[in-house]
Design a protein around this motif. Sequence first.
Motif, PDB file in Angstrom:
ATOM      1  N   PHE A   1       1.008  64.941 -30.220  1.00  0.00           N
ATOM      2  CA  PHE A   1       0.786  63.535 -29.898  1.00  0.00           C
ATOM      3  C   PHE A   1       0.024  63.325 -28.599  1.00  0.00           C
ATOM      4  N   ASP A   2      -0.537  64.376 -28.048  1.00  0.00           N
ATOM      5  CA  ASP A   2      -1.293  64.256 -26.816  1.00  0.00           C
ATOM      6  C   ASP A   2      -2.706  63.782 -27.138  1.00  0.00           C
ATOM      7  N   TRP A   3      -2.903  62.482 -27.053  1.00  0.00           N
ATOM      8  CA  TRP A   3      -4.208  61.894 -27.359  1.00  0.00           C
ATOM      9  C   TRP A   3      -5.168  62.201 -26.221  1.00  0.00           C
ATOM     10  N   PRO A   4      -6.471  62.248 -26.520  1.00  0.00           N
ATOM     11  CA  PRO A   4      -7.436  62.517 -25.455  1.00  0.00           C
ATOM     12  C   PRO A   4      -7.645  61.324 -24.530  1.00  0.00           C
ATOM     13  N   GLY A   5      -6.958  60.247 -24.732  1.00  0.00           N
ATOM     14  CA  GLY A   5      -7.068  59.072 -23.878  1.00  0.00           C
ATOM     15  C   GLY A   5      -5.764  58.313 -23.909  1.00  0.00           C
ATOM     16  N   PRO A   6      -5.754  57.107 -23.383  1.00  0.00           N
ATOM     17  CA  PRO A   6      -4.537  56.298 -23.415  1.00  0.00           C
ATOM     18  C   PRO A   6      -4.109  55.997 -24.849  1.00  0.00           C
ATOM     19  N   ILE A   7      -2.837  55.706 -25.035  1.00  0.00           N
ATOM     20  CA  ILE A   7      -2.281  55.479 -26.368  1.00  0.00           C
ATOM     21  C   ILE A   7      -2.851  54.226 -27.017  1.00  0.00           C
ATOM     22  N   TRP A   8      -3.413  53.298 -26.227  1.00  0.00           N
ATOM     23  CA  TRP A   8      -3.940  52.074 -26.816  1.00  0.00           C
ATOM     24  C   TRP A   8      -5.185  52.330 -27.641  1.00  0.00           C
ATOM     25  N   GLN A   9      -5.867  53.444 -27.429  1.00  0.00           N
ATOM     26  CA  GLN A   9      -7.094  53.700 -28.189  1.00  0.00           C
ATOM     27  C   GLN A   9      -6.814  53.880 -29.685  1.00  0.00           C
ATOM     28  N   PRO A  10      -5.931  54.773 -30.109  1.00  0.00           N
ATOM     29  CA  PRO A  10      -5.673  54.870 -31.550  1.00  0.00           C
ATOM     30  C   PRO A  10      -4.952  53.633 -32.083  1.00  0.00           C
ATOM     31  N   THR A  11      -4.095  53.035 -31.255  1.00  0.00           N
ATOM     32  CA  THR A  11      -3.407  51.834 -31.698  1.00  0.00           C
ATOM     33  C   THR A  11      -4.400  50.696 -31.877  1.00  0.00           C
ATOM     34  N   GLY A  12      -5.350  50.572 -30.988  1.00  0.00           N
ATOM     35  CA  GLY A  12      -6.385  49.547 -31.107  1.00  0.00           C
ATOM     36  C   GLY A  12      -7.242  49.755 -32.346  1.00  0.00           C
ATOM     37  N   ALA A  13      -7.531  51.009 -32.678  1.00  0.00           N
ATOM     38  CA  ALA A  13      -8.318  51.283 -33.884  1.00  0.00           C
ATOM     39  C   ALA A  13      -7.549  50.864 -35.133  1.00  0.00           C
ATOM     40  N   LEU A  14      -6.261  51.147 -35.179  1.00  0.00           N
ATOM     41  CA  LEU A  14      -5.456  50.728 -36.332  1.00  0.00           C
ATOM     42  C   LEU A  14      -5.365  49.212 -36.424  1.00  0.00           C
ATOM     43  N   ALA A  15      -5.217  48.549 -35.278  1.00  0.00           N
ATOM     44  CA  ALA A  15      -5.155  47.087 -35.276  1.00  0.00           C
ATOM     45  C   ALA A  15      -6.481  46.489 -35.725  1.00  0.00           C
ATOM     46  N   ALA A  16      -7.592  47.072 -35.311  1.00  0.00           N
ATOM     47  CA  ALA A  16      -8.903  46.579 -35.731  1.00  0.00           C
ATOM     48  C   ALA A  16      -9.080  46.737 -37.237  1.00  0.00           C
ATOM     49  N   ALA A  17      -8.614  47.849 -37.790  1.00  0.00           N
ATOM     50  CA  ALA A  17      -8.710  48.048 -39.242  1.00  0.00           C
ATOM     51  C   ALA A  17      -7.858  47.020 -39.983  1.00  0.00           C
ATOM     52  N   LEU A  18      -6.687  46.715 -39.454  1.00  0.00           N
ATOM     53  CA  LEU A  18      -5.816  45.710 -40.069  1.00  0.00           C
ATOM     54  C   LEU A  18      -6.473  44.332 -40.044  1.00  0.00           C
ATOM     55  N   VAL A  19      -7.027  43.943 -38.898  1.00  0.00           N
ATOM     56  CA  VAL A  19      -7.690  42.636 -38.777  1.00  0.00           C
ATOM     57  C   VAL A  19      -8.885  42.562 -39.709  1.00  0.00           C
ATOM     58  N   LEU A  20      -9.656  43.624 -39.793  1.00  0.00           N
ATOM     59  CA  LEU A  20     -10.805  43.650 -40.693  1.00  0.00           C
ATOM     60  C   LEU A  20     -10.374  43.486 -42.144  1.00  0.00           C
ATOM     61  N   GLY A  21      -9.314  44.144 -42.535  1.00  0.00           N
ATOM     62  CA  GLY A  21      -8.818  44.021 -43.910  1.00  0.00           C
ATOM     63  C   GLY A  21      -8.349  42.620 -44.232  1.00  0.00           C
ATOM     64  N   ILE A  22      -7.633  42.006 -43.301  1.00  0.00           N
ATOM     65  CA  ILE A  22      -7.172  40.625 -43.512  1.00  0.00           C
ATOM     66  C   ILE A  22      -8.365  39.686 -43.574  1.00  0.00           C
ATOM     67  N   TRP A  23      -9.350  39.865 -42.691  1.00  0.00           N
ATOM     68  CA  TRP A  23     -10.521  38.998 -42.673  1.00  0.00           C
ATOM     69  C   TRP A  23     -11.321  39.110 -43.970  1.00  0.00           C
ATOM     70  N   VAL A  24     -11.506  40.319 -44.467  1.00  0.00           N
ATOM     71  CA  VAL A  24     -12.228  40.488 -45.728  1.00  0.00           C
ATOM     72  C   VAL A  24     -11.460  39.832 -46.868  1.00  0.00           C
ATOM     73  N   GLY A  25     -10.156  39.935 -46.865  1.00  0.00           N
ATOM     74  CA  GLY A  25      -9.359  39.306 -47.918  1.00  0.00           C
ATOM     75  C   GLY A  25      -9.432  37.796 -47.887  1.00  0.00           C
ATOM     76  N   ILE A  26      -9.462  37.215 -46.701  1.00  0.00           N
ATOM     77  CA  ILE A  26      -9.533  35.757 -46.573  1.00  0.00           C
ATOM     78  C   ILE A  26     -10.947  35.262 -46.835  1.00  0.00           C
ATOM     79  N   ALA A  27     -11.949  35.971 -46.354  1.00  0.00           N
ATOM     80  CA  ALA A  27     -13.329  35.526 -46.460  1.00  0.00           C
ATOM     81  C   ALA A  27     -13.869  35.620 -47.879  1.00  0.00           C
ATOM     82  N   ASN A  28     -13.299  36.431 -48.716  1.00  0.00           N
ATOM     83  CA  ASN A  28     -13.811  36.617 -50.070  1.00  0.00           C
ATOM     84  C   ASN A  28     -12.666  36.438 -51.062  1.00  0.00           C
TER      85      ASN A  28
END
Length: 151
Positions: A89-116
């Motif tokens: 679990f030793d990430w090459p940077g702060p823990i917010w980096q992988p968490t932010g990537a997962l959150a961005a993927a979630l937001v993108l999925g919700i946005w695509v579902g709402i927009a189409n």
Amino acid sequence: MMTEDRILELIEAYGADPMRWPVDERAAAQTLLAASDDPRLRTSLAAAKDLDTMLSMATVPAISPDARHRLYAEAVAPTAPSAWLRRLFDWPGPIWQPTGALAAALVLGIWVGIANPEASADIAGLAGGTVQTEVESGDDFDSLVGMEDNL
């Protein structure tokens, strides 16, 4: 059966010194090499002798006793499960980096579902559910409010 091509392979793989060649092929290769006048063999043998000379002059860097001890300790010591988990679990940077990537993927999925909504309806249809994407009775707000009375 020994061939000149096989002697070239032996020279390229093991060098010019016949003592480094495989024991079961050494005698036949030396006999054929002595009887052959092929310039490829002589050129390859001379190049291999030069390389062998350069390699024999190379020095092996000395390893300090401390470094040798640490390498040995790391090779022999059992790895504790906590250390293994920490490296996992030793990430090459702060823990917010992988968490932010997962959150961005979630937001993108919700946005695509709402927009189409048509694609969402198609996906829901594949899953066995239903999604209403259009109002059948009218387009304005008053007709939508009036629909409550019909229920």
